[in-house]
Design a protein around this motif. Structure first.
Motif: not given
Lengths: 306, 296, 538
Positions: B129-130, B179, B183, B125, B121-123, B133, B176
């Protein structure tokens, strides 16, 4: 601001929908036949069938789901096999004791946790800070139900000082509140301490000092207000813990709130009720989060919200 | 810290020397931190006890002597005997295994599920990611105990249910944090440099992003382990959990409730055990945070 | 207060003070008069249904306890479980034993004002005979053929065969007389939430699963009820019940475990009532599942368990080891005994059945270890989990491996009453309480063979016990009116059952309740009921 609020409120609905769906599916996976369990071991097949029909279990799952969703806006949280009716009024009836417990816990937390954090921050590095930090980490480690038992043992059993059963009087709030809030007090104290420390080093505080304002004024007016913001957030974040912790404590103190209702319903196999309470817990959590975010947005006008 | 080019031999030696010096400095810093040391010692003791439990426990976990129920603490029985004459000291020692395994297993499984999700998710984005999350936020909406009760009710009693329930409640939180850290790390120069040099996504993630996200993750995992002990004990207290005669601390507390007046000692030892173990995890995690992430 | 002879004028202050005192006295008096006398009973089981039909009274004993206060029956039990008159003042049996004539009390009113008469009795009897409306307690009602009105105050009840236990059935909770008018007006199931009986207290409010509030029925035939209000509260946790009693928040509590009872003994504010119960506890054995189909094995299980020590030590003296399938003061009990604690003998019997110690000291036969699956509830029977662990350990000491599965009390009954091929247990804890006090009811429910063993048992013969001799003895006892002969027949049946060991026999617990010392008139019946019908404040 208004658009932000409306946007946040609107966002709750799809989230709530998914939560409700998840919970619905979860409880359909429970093994065993709830209709038979509620009807009792000696019931005739016809009685079991009847209850199954009442609970809606004789329809295909998507029909059950649709009926459930349809009922929600009308306030129908599911048919409770034990109370023979909509679970919602029963849940609402059990809300006030839980709300009282949660309310007094939050109050106690603010009254003790915040000052403790401030005192700790102002005394950074010396004995006072050390002692408070020790107490804090201790309170974070003790299981709340054990704390409850020890409190009961000391104040109710050995010395008959405080009531330990039910919501008999305002005094009865004391022991359960202590048991529930111990952890939260620790978390808030810690959070307040670190945010105070951070704020005390900020530029505007230094500027205020340089301008020669009275030290206490700086602390109490500027630093405190800014330090409280993460505290509010923390309380909101810990709401989940509060709700969960109250379940176990309610069980211990026979507190007639929704936590006890939930445990009793699990025991009586009234899964629609358990489902309804879980939905209430989750919606409550969402609402608390929303409130926290809104308060945060009001208090800290420097936030950028999309 | 990662080198971007292929260094030649003398440079390598310099780098190696600098690294070991840095390690020694870190170690000294760690040893000077009271939280870390105390927590570490406590955890070490508990792990040793868990491993050597069978040797350390003077009686078996289920050795009953029903002619001597509810005996007060004495030399023969330092913590007393319970309602069917079992030595509480032995049961507390053996219970270490259950509490530790529940904690370690749940957190490990939670990490195995949550960290990759957070990484991805973080990588990447954006929309991925939305969505991720959003789903995680929804899972986080249900309070831990409530979700655990629901899951244990569905899966049934026993260790499996407990571990699954606790892992499912922890994975989202770990995701979480991962992620969030990703970021931050993404903005670091060396990541874009690694990408510019043509590293594959997976390589960049595992070689550069992940190692630099370790610190907050390990801190979080340690603290979550402590919480896992508490949640496991709470579930045991509510009667959901292991089968008799398993010596699990939370269950021991639950069965001791009726004895607060007659034999209070029955609930003192298991409660202190839980508190100490959680304290160990908390102190250790705090110590790590002091060293690695003082502003976190 | 005023002294007219005093020379001084009566000061304003004094007048005001006097008026103030008078006001307080008035208010105090009014307050004292206005405050209703209330007795609060914290029960261990929730009341969810107040009607006697439709499978009600399931939450034993709470529902019965409220029912005994709201409703009357033709006859009832006294504290020693003897039958005494209630709505019927006298009765006779015909010479063939098939017709019972009851003479009813005059001037009795239902709580809705309608009169109680023979027509009402007929209505109720026919209602409870109907197996569609009275879905439980069938063994109590099936022998009844019908009811006939002779005149407004005389009614006859006819049975198919001579039914010795008819009076016990009529005294049972299901024999409650409900108002026919209320049924017609509010519906056949209305008694669940709107009960109308002839008893001393009538319904004020009812929150199912939480609380029942009753108020005195002013036209009760027995005169003015002793208090104004009776409140029944559901308090599932024993420690909490005891704490509430200690604090004076409730006046009566039931189901006190021994470890709490001993702490109440010395308290001058509290009166303990302990009565030996009618429910022998044991582990039902799945007699169809090898190797438990072997008599030697079953008997070995009984020799392996320290029944006496369990009764004395686990229950701190508040229990006694069973010596018969019936409890000590159940009608028809006969002391049989045997199966003393003898692990050596147990091992001998197991060896005779082909089970010898293997490498790890556990018993083996043909390479398989002897393993039993044990089911126990939690919080349903006294000391259940503790006793389960002690029994499991005792069996392990003679080489039998035992796996314990603990079931929460809500779902336990379901596991007991499965079809034969779905039975998951080898031994399951169980105890039956004959709520009509009769040994025939217990023997009939537990040990008369099932017509179809593959199906769930019709009553409670979960062990699938099947002995034709026992069948004929018990069936004969059911139609034998003479108590002595009946006891004899039951005794013979008990002996066969005991020695055939379809259970691991355990103990009979005492039923412990407690009241505040200023409360009198509370009875504890051996059937585990705590009856507050005559409770009053001293």
């Amino acid at each position: 601001m208004l658009t932000y609020t409306l946007w946040r409120i609107a966002r709750i609905i799809p989230v709530a929908l998914v939560v409700v769906t998840l919970i619905f599916l979860l409880f359909r996976m429970v093994p065993g036949d709830p209709a038979r369990a509620i009807a009792g071991s000696q019931a005739l097949e016809s009685t079991v069938e009847q209850i199954r029909h009442q609970l809606g279990l004789d329809r295909p799952i998507y029909v059950q789901y649709w009926n459930y969703l349809k009922g929600l806006p009308r306030g129908n949280l599911g048919f409770s096999g034990i109370y023979q009716g909509n679970a919602a009024p029963v849940i609402i009836q059990h809300l006030p004791p839980t709300l009282a417990l949660l309310g007094s816990s939050i109050l106690l937390t603010i009254l003790i946790g915040v000052p403790a954090g401030i005192v700790s921050a102002l005394n950074r590095g010396n004995a006072v800070d050390y002692v408070i930090s020790l107490l804090v980490v201790g309170m974070l480690s003790i299981p709340n139900f054990w704390l409850g038992m020890m409190l009961i043992s000391l104040f109710a059993v050995s010395y008959h000082l405080l009531p330990s059963f039910g919501f008999s009087s305002a005094l009865a709030l004391v022991l359960p509140t202590l048991a529930v809030s111990a952890r939260l007090v620790a978390v808030v104290a810690r959070m307040t301490r670190s945010s105070m420390l951070e704020v005390l080093q900020r530029d505007y505080v230094r500027t205020a000092r340089a301008k020669g304002l009275n030290h206490s004024v700086i602390v109490y007016k500027h630093a405190l207000r800014n330090a409280l913001i993460p505290t509010i957030t923390t309380v909101g974040l810990q709401a989940g813990y509060l709700l969960g912790g109250s379940i176990v404590i309610e069980q211990l103190f026979a507190w007639p709130g929704i936590g006890q209702l939930m445990i009793n319903s699990v025991g009586l196999r009234d899964f629609n009720m358990v489902q309804g309470i879980t939905v209430i817990f989750s919606i409550g959590f969402l609402v608390i989060n929303l409130l926290v975010d809104l308060v945060y947005a009001i208090v800290n006008p420097r936030i950028e919200y999309r | 810290m990662t080198s971007l080019t292929q260094p030649n031999e003398p440079d390598r030696q310099v780098v190696a020397a600098a690294r070991s010096a840095a390690w020694r400095r870190n170690l000294r810093r760690m040893l000077r931190n009271p939280s870390l040391v105390t927590g570490g010692v406590i955890l070490f003791v508990f792990f040793v006890v868990a491993i050597l439990a069978n040797v350390l426990a003077p009686y078996g976990g289920n050795a009953q002597d029903i002619l001597h129920v509810l005996q007060r603490p004495s030399w023969a029985h330092p913590f007393g005997t319970d309602s069917i004459g079992r030595d509480i000291f032995s049961r507390v020692i053996l219970g270490t295994r259950y509490s530790l395994s529940i904690a370690v297993l749940s957190v490990a499984i939670g990490a195995v599920i949550g960290i990759p999700v957070g990484l991805v998710a973080g990588y990447f984005g954006g929309r991925l990611d939305s969505w991720l999350m959003g789903f995680i936020d929804i899972l986080l909406t249900i309070p831990v105990i409530v979700l655990a009760i629901a899951i244990v009710t569905v899966i049934g009693p026993g260790m499996v249910g407990l571990v699954v329930a606790i892992s499912i409640t922890f994975a989202p939180r770990l995701a979480r944090i991962t992620r969030g850290r990703v970021f931050e790390v993404k903005e670091e120069v060396y990541v874009s440099a690694a990408q510019a040099l043509g590293g594959t996504t997976r390589r960049v993630m595992t070689r550069h992003v992940l190692p630099n996200s370790f610190a907050p993750l390990i801190i979080e995992i340690t603290l979550r382990a402590g919480q896992a002990v508490l949640v496991g004990a709470a579930l045991g207290f509510l009667g959901l959990g292991v089968q008799p005669p398993t010596p699990e601390w939370g269950t021991m507390l639950s069965r001791g409730r009726d004895y607060l007046q007659l034999a209070r000692f029955v609930v003192i030892a298991p409660g202190i055990a839980i508190s100490l173990l959680v304290l160990g995890f908390n102190l250790f995690g705090d110590g790590l945070r002091d060293i690695w992430d003082p502003n976190g | 207060m005023h002294h007219p002879s005093s020379r001084q004028p009566i000061g304003l202050g004094r007048v005001l003070a006097g008026l103030g005192l008078a006001l307080v006295a008035l208010l105090g008096g009014a307050f004292a008069q206005g405050k209703p006398t209330t007795i609060t009973f914290a029960q261990s089981v929730a009341v969810t249904d107040l009607g006697p039909a439709y499978g009600a009274f399931l939450n034993y004993p709470a529902g019965y306890e409220v029912g005994y206060v709201i409703y009357d029956r033709l006859v009832t039990f006294n504290a020693d479980l003897k039958i005494v008159p209630q709505l019927a003042t006298s009765w006779e049996t015909s010479s063939d034993g098939l017709t019972w004539t009851f003479h009813l009390r005059h001037g009795v009113k239902f709580q809705d004002g309608t009169p109680f008469d023979a027509q009402a009795v007929k209505f109720n009897i026919e209602r409870m005979m109907d197996s569609k409306r009275n879905t439980t307690n069938r063994p109590l009602w099936d022998p009844i053929a019908g009811a006939k009105v002779v005149d407004p105050y005389t009614v006859q009840i006819i049975t198919n065969k001579p039914y010795a236990m008819l009076l016990n059935t009529l005294a049972h909770g299901s024999g409650a007389m409900v108002s026919p008018t209320a049924i017609e007006k509010n519906g056949d199931k209305s008694m669940t939430t709107k009960p109308v009986g002839t008893g001393p207290y009538m319904l004020d409010s009812f929150i199912p699963g939480q609380e029942v509030v009753l108020k005195a029925f002013p036209d009760y035939w027995g005169g003015k009820p002793p208090v104004d209000r009776l409140v029944f509260k559901y308090v599932p946790d024993a420690s909490t019940r005891v704490a509430a009693l200690r604090a004076g928040q409730v006046d009566v509590i039931d189901d006190i475990p021994p470890q709490l009872a001993v702490t109440l003994k010395g308290d001058p504010n509290i009166s303990l009532i302990a009565k030996p119960g009618l429910r022998p506890m044991g582990f039902a054995i799945n007699t169809n599942h090898a190797p438990l189909d072997n008599l030697d094995v079953r008997q070995a299980l009984n020799y392996a368990v320290p029944r006496d020590a369990i009764a004395k030590n686990i229950f701190l003296g508040y229990a006694q080891a069973a010596d018969s399938p019936l409890a000590f003061n159940t009608f028809g009990h006969q002391s049989i005994g045997g199966f003393s604690y003898d692990p050596a003998k147990a091992k001998q019997l197991l060896a005779a059945a082909g089970w010898t110690p293997g490498p790890n000291k556990m018993l083996q036969k043909d390479g398989k270890t002897l393993t039993l699956s044990m089911y126990t509830p939690e919080g349903l029977f006294p000391g259940d989990v503790d006793v389960a662990q002690v029994v499991a350990k005792s069996l392990e000491d003679v080489g039998i491996k035992v796996n314990i599965t603990k079931i929460d009390k809500g779902g336990y009954w379901d596991y007991l009453r499965q079809p034969l091929d779905q039975l998951k247990w080898d031994i399951a804890m169980f105890g039956f309480n004959p709520s009509n006090g009769a040994g025939t009811y217990q023997m009939d429910s537990l040990f008369v063979s099932n017509p179809n063993p593959q199906q769930p048992p019709v009553a409670w013969n979960i062990t699938r016990f099947d002995n034709s001799q026992v069948d004929s003895l018990v069936n004969q006892a059911k139609v034998t009116i003479d108590p002595q002969k009946r006891a004899d027949l039951l005794g013979q049946a008990e002996k066969i059952v005991w020695n055939d060991a379809p259970y691991i026999w355990l103990q009979v617990n005492e039923s412990i309740s407690a009241t505040r010392s200023n409360v009198a008139g509370v009875e504890v019946w051996p059937t585990l009921f705590t009856i507050v019908r005559d409770a009053h404040l001293k």
